[in-house]
Design an enzyme around this catalytic site. Structure first.
Site, PDB file in Angstrom:
ATOM      1  N   ASN A 198       0.660  -1.233   0.386  1.00  0.00           N
ATOM      2  CA  ASN A 198      -0.029   0.256   0.011  1.00  0.00           C
ATOM      3  C   ASN A 198       1.163   0.955   0.189  1.00  0.00           C
ATOM      4  OD1 ASN A 198       0.986   0.469   2.867  1.00  0.00           O
ATOM      5  ND2 ASN A 198      -0.830  -0.755   3.324  1.00  0.00           N
ATOM      6  N   LYS A 199       0.162   2.124  -0.025  1.00  0.00           N
ATOM      7  CA  LYS A 199       0.838   3.837  -0.065  1.00  0.00           C
ATOM      8  C   LYS A 199       2.193   4.286   1.094  1.00  0.00           C
ATOM      9  CE  LYS A 199       0.098   9.188  -0.966  1.00  0.00           C
ATOM     10  NZ  LYS A 199      -1.068   9.640  -0.958  1.00  0.00           N
ATOM     11  N   LYS A 200       1.661   3.327   2.289  1.00  0.00           N
ATOM     12  CA  LYS A 200       2.672   3.964   3.521  1.00  0.00           C
ATOM     13  C   LYS A 200       3.811   3.092   3.202  1.00  0.00           C
ATOM     14  CE  LYS A 200       2.243   3.501   8.562  1.00  0.00           C
ATOM     15  NZ  LYS A 200       1.201   3.242   9.642  1.00  0.00           N
ATOM     16  N   GLU A 201       3.561   1.683   3.387  1.00  0.00           N
ATOM     17  CA  GLU A 201       4.320   0.149   2.881  1.00  0.00           C
ATOM     18  C   GLU A 201       4.898   1.090   1.303  1.00  0.00           C
ATOM     19  OE1 GLU A 201       2.074  -3.594   4.048  1.00  0.00           O
ATOM     20  OE2 GLU A 201       2.032  -2.576   2.503  1.00  0.00           O
ATOM     21  N   ASP A 266      -5.593  -8.412   1.184  1.00  0.00           N
ATOM     22  CA  ASP A 266      -5.828 -10.216   1.089  1.00  0.00           C
ATOM     23  C   ASP A 266      -6.945 -10.072  -0.095  1.00  0.00           C
ATOM     24  OD1 ASP A 266      -4.325 -10.575   3.175  1.00  0.00           O
ATOM     25  OD2 ASP A 266      -6.064 -10.558   4.610  1.00  0.00           O
TER      26      ASP A 266
END
Length: 475
Positions: A198-201, A266
């Site tokens: 995701n964006k944060k990761e 998921d």
């Protein structure tokens, strides 16, 4: 959608398996022993968590699912194996490691509010002996799989050496590896076909603050280069999915309502894997995954999505052809059951809709405003002739249904042969039954099977009869 329904794909999920355990109850007082809530437990439930939720999602989509992992020699491990067997998943490639704790996360819920969570698990990386067992089994079975998913929840199964060995083996056998990554160091996933951070990761992994299209492209390019990916991908939550191959392409989200994002990641990787295994392009895959995620975030709790639900959702969004909106009695019954169970308000109306005009459109737009799903019952040609006379209908049922189905307000069209839609209404049992204002003071068929009756006034001067008269007068 038929390509997906006819597909026979085998996908291997390798990663951290766990049990999500819920204790449900109510709280009416505070403990006299400490300032904590006393929860009176009424019932408890368990579901597969972690990589197990990816398995559930693939299973719901209709894929053949294989699994490989390491669990502990404990009662939680036995429980987890039984849960997998109950959904017909082969557990022969799940290996037991002594003195390891099988992950189980227990949540106490009081009046729909999580009070506390407590975990029993091991987070240490699995032993090299366990790595060797997984690899030995994979060497024997690698050619069976269309795609391999590495589902990393940071619990130690996907240690660096295992990830690299799996990716190397898969690449030699032309099997795509997709990774749902964990942490900030993506080096262990190098050589995979794609990752789904995701964006944060992605910000943590690349060190690039993704704040605009330029920085997004830089992050995608960096991931692709440093991780040697086939496709670079970042999920953007409510903004959809960004993909970089030769250029950046963003596929906007299609979620209408967001109730819970639990497990959405998921669903995304499961749907991407399923679509790619079906031979779809990355562009079609991104669209398919967005639809799947749009369905699942509209549900409460970790959820799965079926191909039928995706097809229905696509129809409701009017991102499909008119044909997808025209349903038989049996098909609409299944749709109504699913929509009602998800809390959707069903609206029904019916008519001949012989020559579609502005009066029809405005009437249907108002009807749709009374609920979430508008179903239109359509009189067959024989039925119209009996009601309107031998010169009608002007347009055959197939044409009338197709035009109705193209309207944004209309979710589904169901043709019926009888003079009245009584049997259709009885089967659907709509929350709202809509009829024209000319039924004021009259008996309306099907009201006994409906929640409420709404009468909508017609647009003055707009009718099929007047349209026909105008055409005849112009000759």
């Amino acid at each position: 959608m038929q390509i997906y329904k006819n597909a026979k794909v085998n996908i291997l999920v390798l990663g951290d398996l766990m049990i999500d355990h819920y204790l449900w109850g109510s709280c009416e007082r505070i403990s006299p022993e400490a300032p904590v809530a006393i929860v009176d437990i009424a019932n408890e439930t368990t579901v597969l968590g972690g990589a197990g939720n990816v398995i559930n999602n693939l299973n719901a989509l209709g894929a053949k699912v294989s699994v490989s992992s390491v669990i502990g020699d404990d009662s939680n491990g036995v429980e987890l194996l039984n849960m997998l067997k109950s959904i017909h998943i082969d557990t022969s490639n799940i290996f037991i490691q002594k003195n390891r704790k099988t992950s189980k996360k227990s949540r106490i819920i009081a009046s729909s509010q999580q009070v506390i969570r407590y975990d029993r698990e091991s987070k240490d990386t699995i032993e090299y002996e366990s790595v060797a067992k997984i690899l030995a089994s994979l060497i024997k079975s690698i050619t069976q799989y269309d795609v391999i998913i590495l589902s990393d929840y940071g619990k130690g199964v996907l240690r660096d050496t295992l990830c690299q060995s799996v990716i190397t083996l898969a690449n030699k056998n032309n099997v795509k590896v997709l990774v749902d990554p964990k942490g900030s160091n993506f080096a262990k996933y190098k050589g995979a076909y794609l990752l789904t951070p995701n964006k944060k990761e992605a910000v943590l992994a690349t060190g690039i603050d993704i704040s605009n299209s330029k920085s997004l492209k830089q992050a995608l390019q960096k991931l692709k280069k440093e991780c040697d990916l086939g496709i670079s991908l970042i999920t953007l939550s409510e903004d959809g999915i960004a993909i970089y191959d030769k250029e950046v392409a963003i596929f906007p989200t299609v979620a209408k309502e967001v109730f819970d994002v639990t497990g959405a990641g998921d669903t995304v990787i499961a749907s991407i894997a399923f679509s790619l295994a079906c031979g779809k392009s990355i562009e079609d895959t991104a669209k398919f995954s967005n639809l799947a995620a749009g369905v699942v975030v509209g549900k409460i709790g970790s959820a799965t999505v079926t191909l039928d639900e995706i097809e229905e959702y696509e129809a409701i969004l009017h991102k499909s052809t008119s044909d997808a909106h025209i349903k038989s009695f049996d098909a609409i019954e299944a749709i109504v059951t699913r929509c009602s169970s998800n809390g959707k308000k069903i609206v029904f109306t019916n008519g001949c809709f012989d020559i579609l005009h502005v009066g029809h459109v405005k009437y249907l737009q108002i009807a749709k405003s009374f609920g979430d799903i508008l179903i239109v019952g359509l009189n067959s040609d024989a039925s119209v002739s009996r009601l309107k006379g031998p010169t009608r209908p002007v347009n055959i049922a197939e044409d009338r249904a197709y035009l109705l189905a193209a309207l944004e307000a209309v979710d589904f069209v169901v043709p019926f042969e009888e003079d009245t839609p009584l049997e259709l209404i009885k089967m659907i049992q709509p929350d709202v039954l809509v009829k024209g204002g000319d039924y004021e003071g009259k008996t309306v068929v099907g009201t006994e099977y409906s929640g409420a009756l709404k009468l909508v006034d017609f647009v003055d001067g707009k009718s099929t009869t007047k349209t026909i008269q105008k055409i005849q007068a112009s000759k």
